[in-house]
Design a protein around this motif. Structure first.
Motif, PDB file in Angstrom:
ATOM      1  N   GLY A  12       0.801  -1.224   0.000  1.00  0.00           N
ATOM      2  CA  GLY A  12       0.000   0.000   0.000  1.00  0.00           C
ATOM      3  C   GLY A  12       0.829   1.266   0.000  1.00  0.00           C
ATOM      4  O   GLY A  12       0.276   2.364  -0.148  1.00  0.00           O
ATOM      5  N   ASN A  13       2.164   1.151   0.149  1.00  0.00           N
ATOM      6  CA  ASN A  13       3.024   2.330   0.079  1.00  0.00           C
ATOM      7  C   ASN A  13       3.142   2.835  -1.357  1.00  0.00           C
ATOM      8  O   ASN A  13       2.983   2.083  -2.319  1.00  0.00           O
ATOM      9  CB  ASN A  13       4.426   2.011   0.595  1.00  0.00           C
ATOM     10  N   LEU A  14       3.441   4.125  -1.465  1.00  0.00           N
ATOM     11  CA  LEU A  14       3.679   4.755  -2.763  1.00  0.00           C
ATOM     12  C   LEU A  14       5.153   4.627  -3.115  1.00  0.00           C
ATOM     13  O   LEU A  14       6.025   4.928  -2.301  1.00  0.00           O
ATOM     14  CB  LEU A  14       3.300   6.235  -2.703  1.00  0.00           C
ATOM     15  N   PHE A  15       5.446   4.183  -4.337  1.00  0.00           N
ATOM     16  CA  PHE A  15       6.820   4.184  -4.833  1.00  0.00           C
ATOM     17  C   PHE A  15       6.952   5.242  -5.910  1.00  0.00           C
ATOM     18  O   PHE A  15       6.119   5.343  -6.810  1.00  0.00           O
ATOM     19  CB  PHE A  15       7.221   2.820  -5.398  1.00  0.00           C
ATOM     20  N   GLN A  16       8.021   6.045  -5.819  1.00  0.00           N
ATOM     21  CA  GLN A  16       8.311   7.064  -6.814  1.00  0.00           C
ATOM     22  C   GLN A  16       9.742   6.912  -7.304  1.00  0.00           C
ATOM     23  O   GLN A  16      10.642   6.526  -6.547  1.00  0.00           O
ATOM     24  CB  GLN A  16       8.134   8.466  -6.241  1.00  0.00           C
ATOM     25  N   GLY A  17       9.938   7.213  -8.576  1.00  0.00           N
ATOM     26  CA  GLY A  17      11.278   7.167  -9.143  1.00  0.00           C
ATOM     27  C   GLY A  17      11.400   8.134 -10.302  1.00  0.00           C
ATOM     28  O   GLY A  17      10.405   8.664 -10.811  1.00  0.00           O
ATOM     29  N   ILE A  18      12.643   8.371 -10.705  1.00  0.00           N
ATOM     30  CA  ILE A  18      12.934   9.222 -11.857  1.00  0.00           C
ATOM     31  C   ILE A  18      13.528   8.345 -12.951  1.00  0.00           C
ATOM     32  O   ILE A  18      14.513   7.642 -12.734  1.00  0.00           O
ATOM     33  CB  ILE A  18      13.940  10.339 -11.517  1.00  0.00           C
ATOM     34  N   VAL A  19      12.926   8.404 -14.136  1.00  0.00           N
ATOM     35  CA  VAL A  19      13.472   7.677 -15.281  1.00  0.00           C
ATOM     36  C   VAL A  19      14.606   8.502 -15.874  1.00  0.00           C
ATOM     37  O   VAL A  19      14.421   9.686 -16.191  1.00  0.00           O
ATOM     38  CB  VAL A  19      12.385   7.435 -16.346  1.00  0.00           C
ATOM     39  N   LYS A  20      15.777   7.857 -16.019  1.00  0.00           N
ATOM     40  CA  LYS A  20      16.930   8.582 -16.546  1.00  0.00           C
ATOM     41  C   LYS A  20      17.586   7.823 -17.696  1.00  0.00           C
ATOM     42  O   LYS A  20      17.605   6.592 -17.719  1.00  0.00           O
ATOM     43  CB  LYS A  20      17.960   8.818 -15.436  1.00  0.00           C
ATOM     44  N   LYS A  21      18.088   8.608 -18.635  1.00  0.00           N
ATOM     45  CA  LYS A  21      18.855   8.070 -19.750  1.00  0.00           C
ATOM     46  C   LYS A  21      20.164   8.835 -19.821  1.00  0.00           C
ATOM     47  O   LYS A  21      20.155  10.071 -19.883  1.00  0.00           O
ATOM     48  CB  LYS A  21      18.074   8.213 -21.065  1.00  0.00           C
ATOM     49  N   ASN A  22      21.276   8.113 -19.753  1.00  0.00           N
ATOM     50  CA  ASN A  22      22.597   8.743 -19.704  1.00  0.00           C
ATOM     51  C   ASN A  22      22.665   9.769 -18.583  1.00  0.00           C
ATOM     52  O   ASN A  22      23.269  10.834 -18.727  1.00  0.00           O
ATOM     53  CB  ASN A  22      22.937   9.385 -21.047  1.00  0.00           C
ATOM     54  N   GLY A  23      21.984   9.468 -17.462  1.00  0.00           N
ATOM     55  CA  GLY A  23      22.037  10.319 -16.287  1.00  0.00           C
ATOM     56  C   GLY A  23      21.075  11.482 -16.285  1.00  0.00           C
ATOM     57  O   GLY A  23      21.001  12.222 -15.294  1.00  0.00           O
ATOM     58  N   GLN A  24      20.297  11.659 -17.373  1.00  0.00           N
ATOM     59  CA  GLN A  24      19.384  12.789 -17.473  1.00  0.00           C
ATOM     60  C   GLN A  24      17.931  12.306 -17.449  1.00  0.00           C
ATOM     61  O   GLN A  24      17.614  11.252 -17.996  1.00  0.00           O
ATOM     62  CB  GLN A  24      19.642  13.572 -18.761  1.00  0.00           C
ATOM     63  N   PRO A  25      17.019  13.072 -16.805  1.00  0.00           N
ATOM     64  CA  PRO A  25      15.622  12.666 -16.752  1.00  0.00           C
ATOM     65  C   PRO A  25      15.000  12.524 -18.143  1.00  0.00           C
ATOM     66  O   PRO A  25      15.349  13.260 -19.066  1.00  0.00           O
ATOM     67  CB  PRO A  25      14.951  13.807 -15.968  1.00  0.00           C
ATOM     68  N   VAL A  26      14.080  11.577 -18.263  1.00  0.00           N
ATOM     69  CA  VAL A  26      13.361  11.349 -19.514  1.00  0.00           C
ATOM     70  C   VAL A  26      11.919  11.820 -19.324  1.00  0.00           C
ATOM     71  O   VAL A  26      11.128  11.150 -18.653  1.00  0.00           O
ATOM     72  CB  VAL A  26      13.379   9.866 -19.918  1.00  0.00           C
ATOM     73  N   PRO A  27      11.549  12.977 -19.880  1.00  0.00           N
ATOM     74  CA  PRO A  27      10.181  13.480 -19.705  1.00  0.00           C
ATOM     75  C   PRO A  27       9.143  12.537 -20.309  1.00  0.00           C
ATOM     76  O   PRO A  27       9.328  12.006 -21.395  1.00  0.00           O
ATOM     77  CB  PRO A  27      10.200  14.823 -20.443  1.00  0.00           C
ATOM     78  N   PHE A  28       8.068  12.331 -19.563  1.00  0.00           N
ATOM     79  CA  PHE A  28       6.890  11.590 -20.036  1.00  0.00           C
ATOM     80  C   PHE A  28       7.201  10.151 -20.471  1.00  0.00           C
ATOM     81  O   PHE A  28       6.531   9.602 -21.345  1.00  0.00           O
ATOM     82  CB  PHE A  28       6.202  12.360 -21.169  1.00  0.00           C
TER      83      PHE A  28
END
Length: 252
Positions: A157-173
């Motif tokens: 029931g916990n929320l998991f959040q993460g940032i998608v990255k490519k070559n160290g940079q965020p990937v929008p959408f």
């Protein structure tokens, strides 16, 4: 009406790989080590459809397998053992406290039904003896999920959040597929419930609440910049997966 019946029948005949998501599994025997008696980890490594419990695709020997700790990076490829049905296994002895970031780079897999090569860069974080936390550290994979939620000690029931990255940079959408590793307690669900899909925001951040205990796989799917040659010698697109495994524990 007749056309709808025929369409439904044709869809039911589609192979699983065209309906359900591919997930590279890197599953340790425990997500946390609290005592020396628990210090030996056993890994189950396979390329499959977790929610559907198969089929298991035949893996070629992985390109990389290792662990990042406070002491640095260690190559664990020699620990891999080939198993029947296209799987691999490995054993690792925890020797020091602190977070252990295990990662796997499988050999590219040719999926003729989708016309793509698939390569899922996969990781899982194991907490050892409550030592120095480094769970948000990046391994340095070409595509990778940076956790914003600590990826262990998580309740159902916990929320998991993460940032998608490519070559160290965020990937929008970026699109993120989510599947539960079925333990056999759920035998039949409609197709949309097998693979959950969420989309990251403009900063590459995604969120998902895990409604059931067990292992959950999060796979951000990104098209590689360059094509790859398939077994027939034709250049085809490459699906790169940034994949992380999270264990949710029931609160009892």
């Amino acid at each position: 009406m007749r056309g709808q019946v025929i369409a439904a029948l044709l869809f039911s005949l589609l192979p699983l790989s065209s309906v359900y998501g591919h997930f590279q599994e890197l599953i340790p025997s425990s997500e946390a080590v609290h005592s020396p008696a628990e210090a030996t980890l056993n890994f189950d490594i396979q390329f499959t459809h977790p929610m559907a419990r198969g089929p298991v695709m035949t893996m070629q020997p992985p390109e990389a397998f290792g662990v990042v700790t406070a002491s640095g990076q260690t190559d664990l490829l020699p620990a891999l053992k080939a198993q029947p049905s296209g799987r691999f296994s490995a054993e690792y002895q925890i020797k020091s406290p602190g977070d252990h970031l295990f990662y796997l780079t499988p050999a590219p897999y040719w999926e003729p039904e989708e016309g793509v090569m698939i390569q899922h860069f996969t990781k899982v974080v194991v907490d050892a003896f409550g030592g120095e936390p480094a769970w948000d550290q990046l391994v340095g994979l070409p595509v990778e999920i940076e956790p914003l939620t600590r990826p262990y000690g998580i309740w159902q029931g916990n929320l998991f959040q993460g940032i998608v990255k490519k070559n160290g940079q965020p990937v929008p959408f970026a699109e993120v597929e989510v599947e539960w590793r079925n333990d056999g307690s759920i035998s039949s669900v409609q197709d949309p419930y097998v693979t959950q899909v969420v989309k990251a925001d403009g900063n590459g951040v995604f969120s998902y609440v895990m409604p059931k205990s067990g292992w959950w796989g999060f796979a951000a799917l990104i098209t590689a910049d360059k094509p790859m040659r398939n077994p027939e010698g034709v250049d085809v697109p490459v699906e790169q997966g940034a994949l992380i495994w999270i264990f949710a524990k029931p609160m009892q």
